[in-house]
Design a protein around this motif. Structure first.
Motif, PDB file in Angstrom:
ATOM      1  N   LYS A 116       0.824  -1.209   0.000  1.00 29.31           N
ATOM      2  CA  LYS A 116       0.000   0.000   0.000  1.00 29.31           C
ATOM      3  C   LYS A 116       0.861   1.263   0.000  1.00 29.31           C
ATOM      4  CE  LYS A 116      -4.153  -2.033   1.983  1.00 29.31           C
ATOM      5  NZ  LYS A 116      -5.217  -1.951   3.011  1.00 29.31           N
ATOM      6  N   ALA A 117       1.965   1.236   0.730  1.00 29.55           N
ATOM      7  CA  ALA A 117       2.824   2.427   0.832  1.00 29.55           C
ATOM      8  C   ALA A 117       3.454   2.795  -0.509  1.00 29.55           C
ATOM      9  CB  ALA A 117       3.916   2.195   1.881  1.00 29.55           C
ATOM     10  N   ILE A 118       3.848   1.804  -1.308  1.00 28.54           N
ATOM     11  CA  ILE A 118       4.543   2.114  -2.554  1.00 28.54           C
ATOM     12  C   ILE A 118       3.628   2.751  -3.597  1.00 28.54           C
ATOM     13  CG2 ILE A 118       6.350   0.394  -2.219  1.00 28.54           C
ATOM     14  CD1 ILE A 118       4.897  -1.430  -4.197  1.00 28.54           C
ATOM     15  N   SER A 119       2.319   2.661  -3.402  1.00 31.14           N
ATOM     16  CA  SER A 119       1.406   3.347  -4.320  1.00 31.14           C
ATOM     17  C   SER A 119       1.563   4.857  -4.216  1.00 31.14           C
ATOM     18  CB  SER A 119      -0.049   2.956  -4.033  1.00 31.14           C
ATOM     19  OG  SER A 119      -0.483   3.470  -2.786  1.00 31.14           O
ATOM     20  N   GLU A 120       2.131   5.319  -3.093  1.00 32.29           N
ATOM     21  CA  GLU A 120       2.322   6.750  -2.862  1.00 32.29           C
ATOM     22  C   GLU A 120       3.783   7.173  -2.974  1.00 32.29           C
ATOM     23  OE1 GLU A 120       0.542   7.661   0.882  1.00 32.29           O
ATOM     24  OE2 GLU A 120      -1.438   6.928   0.293  1.00 32.29           O
ATOM     25  N   ILE A 121       4.667   6.204  -3.269  1.00 33.65           N
ATOM     26  CA  ILE A 121       6.085   6.525  -3.461  1.00 33.65           C
ATOM     27  C   ILE A 121       6.327   6.728  -4.946  1.00 33.65           C
ATOM     28  CG2 ILE A 121       8.449   5.648  -3.277  1.00 33.65           C
ATOM     29  CD1 ILE A 121       7.548   4.098  -0.787  1.00 33.65           C
ATOM     30  N   GLU A 122       6.843   7.863  -5.310  1.00 29.59           N
ATOM     31  CA  GLU A 122       7.029   8.199  -6.715  1.00 29.59           C
ATOM     32  C   GLU A 122       8.110   7.335  -7.355  1.00 29.59           C
ATOM     33  OE1 GLU A 122       5.854  10.248 -10.080  1.00 29.59           O
ATOM     34  OE2 GLU A 122       4.999  10.400  -8.063  1.00 29.59           O
ATOM     35  N   GLY A 123       7.820   6.829  -8.534  1.00 27.27           N
ATOM     36  CA  GLY A 123       8.820   6.094  -9.296  1.00 27.27           C
ATOM     37  C   GLY A 123       8.732   4.586  -9.137  1.00 27.27           C
ATOM     38  N   PRO A 124       9.644   3.866  -9.807  1.00 24.50           N
ATOM     39  CA  PRO A 124       9.609   2.402  -9.811  1.00 24.50           C
ATOM     40  C   PRO A 124      10.005   1.782  -8.479  1.00 24.50           C
ATOM     41  CG  PRO A 124      11.513   3.203 -11.021  1.00 24.50           C
ATOM     42  CD  PRO A 124      10.703   4.408 -10.683  1.00 24.50           C
ATOM     43  N   CYS A 125       9.347   0.671  -8.147  1.00 22.40           N
ATOM     44  CA  CYS A 125       9.636  -0.066  -6.918  1.00 22.40           C
ATOM     45  C   CYS A 125       9.679  -1.563  -7.233  1.00 22.40           C
ATOM     46  CB  CYS A 125       8.564   0.183  -5.861  1.00 22.40           C
ATOM     47  SG  CYS A 125       8.413   1.898  -5.321  1.00 22.40           S
ATOM     48  N   TYR A 126      10.532  -2.276  -6.519  1.00 22.59           N
ATOM     49  CA  TYR A 126      10.616  -3.734  -6.644  1.00 22.59           C
ATOM     50  C   TYR A 126      10.366  -4.325  -5.273  1.00 22.59           C
ATOM     51  CZ  TYR A 126      12.503  -8.398  -7.692  1.00 22.59           C
ATOM     52  OH  TYR A 126      12.662  -9.752  -7.869  1.00 22.59           O
ATOM     53  N   VAL A 127       9.359  -5.188  -5.165  1.00 19.74           N
ATOM     54  CA  VAL A 127       9.037  -5.838  -3.892  1.00 19.74           C
ATOM     55  C   VAL A 127       9.297  -7.329  -4.039  1.00 19.74           C
ATOM     56  CG1 VAL A 127       7.329  -6.167  -2.078  1.00 19.74           C
ATOM     57  CG2 VAL A 127       7.253  -4.098  -3.496  1.00 19.74           C
ATOM     58  N   ARG A 128      10.168  -7.859  -3.201  1.00 16.13           N
ATOM     59  CA  ARG A 128      10.549  -9.269  -3.257  1.00 16.13           C
ATOM     60  C   ARG A 128       9.691 -10.084  -2.292  1.00 16.13           C
ATOM     61  NH1 ARG A 128      15.375 -13.004  -1.507  1.00 16.13           N
ATOM     62  NH2 ARG A 128      16.127 -13.733  -3.517  1.00 16.13           N
ATOM     63  N   LEU A 129       8.984 -11.064  -2.841  1.00 16.10           N
ATOM     64  CA  LEU A 129       8.021 -11.835  -2.059  1.00 16.10           C
ATOM     65  C   LEU A 129       8.324 -13.324  -2.124  1.00 16.10           C
ATOM     66  CD1 LEU A 129       4.977  -9.899  -3.476  1.00 16.10           C
ATOM     67  CD2 LEU A 129       5.926  -9.611  -1.179  1.00 16.10           C
ATOM     68  N   GLY A 130       7.845 -14.070  -1.136  1.00 13.83           N
ATOM     69  CA  GLY A 130       8.155 -15.494  -1.048  1.00 13.83           C
ATOM     70  C   GLY A 130       6.967 -16.392  -1.328  1.00 13.83           C
ATOM     71  N   ARG A 131       7.282 -17.645  -1.602  1.00 10.94           N
ATOM     72  CA  ARG A 131       6.253 -18.655  -1.849  1.00 10.94           C
ATOM     73  C   ARG A 131       5.746 -19.281  -0.560  1.00 10.94           C
ATOM     74  NH1 ARG A 131       7.665 -24.394  -4.867  1.00 10.94           N
ATOM     75  NH2 ARG A 131       5.577 -25.290  -4.865  1.00 10.94           N
ATOM     76  N   SER A 132       6.656 -19.500   0.398  1.00 20.01           N
ATOM     77  CA  SER A 132       6.333 -20.273   1.600  1.00 20.01           C
ATOM     78  C   SER A 132       5.593 -19.435   2.640  1.00 20.01           C
ATOM     79  CB  SER A 132       7.615 -20.817   2.231  1.00 20.01           C
ATOM     80  OG  SER A 132       8.366 -21.561   1.294  1.00 20.01           O
ATOM     81  N   LYS A 133       4.782 -20.111   3.418  1.00 21.40           N
ATOM     82  CA  LYS A 133       4.121 -19.440   4.538  1.00 21.40           C
ATOM     83  C   LYS A 133       5.150 -19.123   5.619  1.00 21.40           C
ATOM     84  CE  LYS A 133      -0.463 -21.429   3.824  1.00 21.40           C
ATOM     85  NZ  LYS A 133      -1.598 -22.179   4.416  1.00 21.40           N
ATOM     86  N   VAL A 134       4.976 -17.961   6.247  1.00 21.85           N
ATOM     87  CA  VAL A 134       5.914 -17.532   7.291  1.00 21.85           C
ATOM     88  C   VAL A 134       5.144 -17.076   8.522  1.00 21.85           C
ATOM     89  CG1 VAL A 134       7.807 -16.893   5.752  1.00 21.85           C
ATOM     90  CG2 VAL A 134       6.023 -15.224   6.234  1.00 21.85           C
ATOM     91  N   GLU A 135       5.777 -17.199   9.666  1.00 22.58           N
ATOM     92  CA  GLU A 135       5.169 -16.751  10.917  1.00 22.58           C
ATOM     93  C   GLU A 135       5.151 -15.229  10.966  1.00 22.58           C
ATOM     94  OE1 GLU A 135       7.520 -18.465  13.982  1.00 22.58           O
ATOM     95  OE2 GLU A 135       6.997 -20.533  13.471  1.00 22.58           O
TER      96      GLU A 135
END
Length: 305
Positions: A146-165
């Motif tokens: 949600k925060a990056i929708s308000e940050i100007e310019g390109p963003c890369y968010v690295r996400l995982g496959r596995s469930k985490v605590e």
């Protein structure tokens, strides 16, 4: 919950809240969880097929037209196949494209080396204008998406496959460019990102039994990294140990070293994937083999001390 699942839920909320939001996917809608955004608003979700470079080009065009574009695929394809389009079409023009790359790192497990992307942070953080994020749990993921929708310019968010605590509760508030101290200790500071934060917390428990109380820091924004906090940790600890589910070349550890090298304040040890490819296996097996499990990290720190 897996961070990719949390991303899908956040996109489903965003696409309803903000009519500028458009979501693109490269034929992996169910796996990346952008299907949640499709269900919420099918008119602003587009499956671009197995054509990641084209997807990034379309994302650039939509962003140049005033849209805020979230483009998603597996990290291997988002950062690798589409690199030239990300660099020249998105970052060069500093466009509002948010790349949500799932299935990153060796925790993809049985899919093997062809899908275990251990190089993506390095590829993305070296490009001018690109901001790089890696949340550690579902709550932090939702906040960052949600925060990056308000940050100007390109963003890369690295996400995982596995469930985490969960690391955080609903009181968590994301601060762009800021690291967060999860546990205060002395002598040794463990700096981690993504699902390695949970491993670092387990390391803290194991070391506590040996009379060692490490500080643990979560770095969710890898670029721009929190230089002030890193320097503070280096001044107040003898050792900094970085832990990442990524190559130690040009990843979190490299970013920390780049900040601290001019000061020569303490010794920095990088724990991550050495200069090798991964292989097929369960996440637990691979973490143990490549020295990323809590037990192996704790052993490394005890040897260091």
């Amino acid at each position: 919950m897996a961070t990719r699942e949390a991303c899908g839920k956040a996109l489903a909320e965003l696409i309803v809240e903000n009519e500028k939001i458009v979501v693109l996917d490269a034929d992996l809608t169910k796996s990346t969880k952008t299907i949640e955004a499709k269900k919420a608003c099918p008119k602003r979700h587009f499956n671009m097929g197995i054509a990641e470079g084209n997807m990034m080009g379309v994302a650039a065009g939509l962003a140049a037209s005033g849209k805020i574009v979230y483009a998603s695929s597996f990290a291997m394809f988002a950062s690798g196949r589409a690199y030239e389009q990300i660099r020249n079409s998105i970052c060069y023009s500093n466009l509002n494209v948010k790349i949500c790359a799932t299935h990153a790192g060796i925790s993809v497990g049985e899919d093997g080396a062809s899908h275990q992307c251990n190089e993506d942070i390095g590829l993305m953080r070296v490009i001018p204008n690109m901001k790089v994020f890696q949340p550690c749990d579902a709550i932090e993921t939702k906040a960052i998406i949600k925060a990056i929708s308000e940050i100007e310019g390109p963003c890369y968010v690295r996400l995982g496959r596995s469930k985490v605590e969960d690391v955080f509760d609903e009181s968590y508030r994301f601060e762009y460019g800021k690291g967060r101290i999860i546990r205060k200790g002395k002598k040794v500071c463990i700096i981690a990102s993504g699902m390695m934060v949970q491993e670092a917390m387990k390391v803290g428990e194991l070391l506590g039994k040996e009379g060692i109380e490490p500080t643990i820091v979560n770095i969710a924004t890898i670029k721009p990294i929190d230089e002030k906090l890193l320097i503070e940790m280096a001044k107040t600890h003898e050792y900094i140990v970085t832990c990442e589910e990524h190559s130690i070349i040009n990843g979190l550890g490299s970013a920390v070293c780049e900040v601290l090298a001019p000061y020569r304040l303490c010794k920095v040890i990088r724990i991550g994937i050495e200069d090798v490819f991964g292989e097929s296996g369960s996440t637990a097996e691979l973490f143990d083999k490549y020295g990323l499990s809590a037990d192996k990290i704790a052993e490394s720190i005890i040897r260091l001390l």
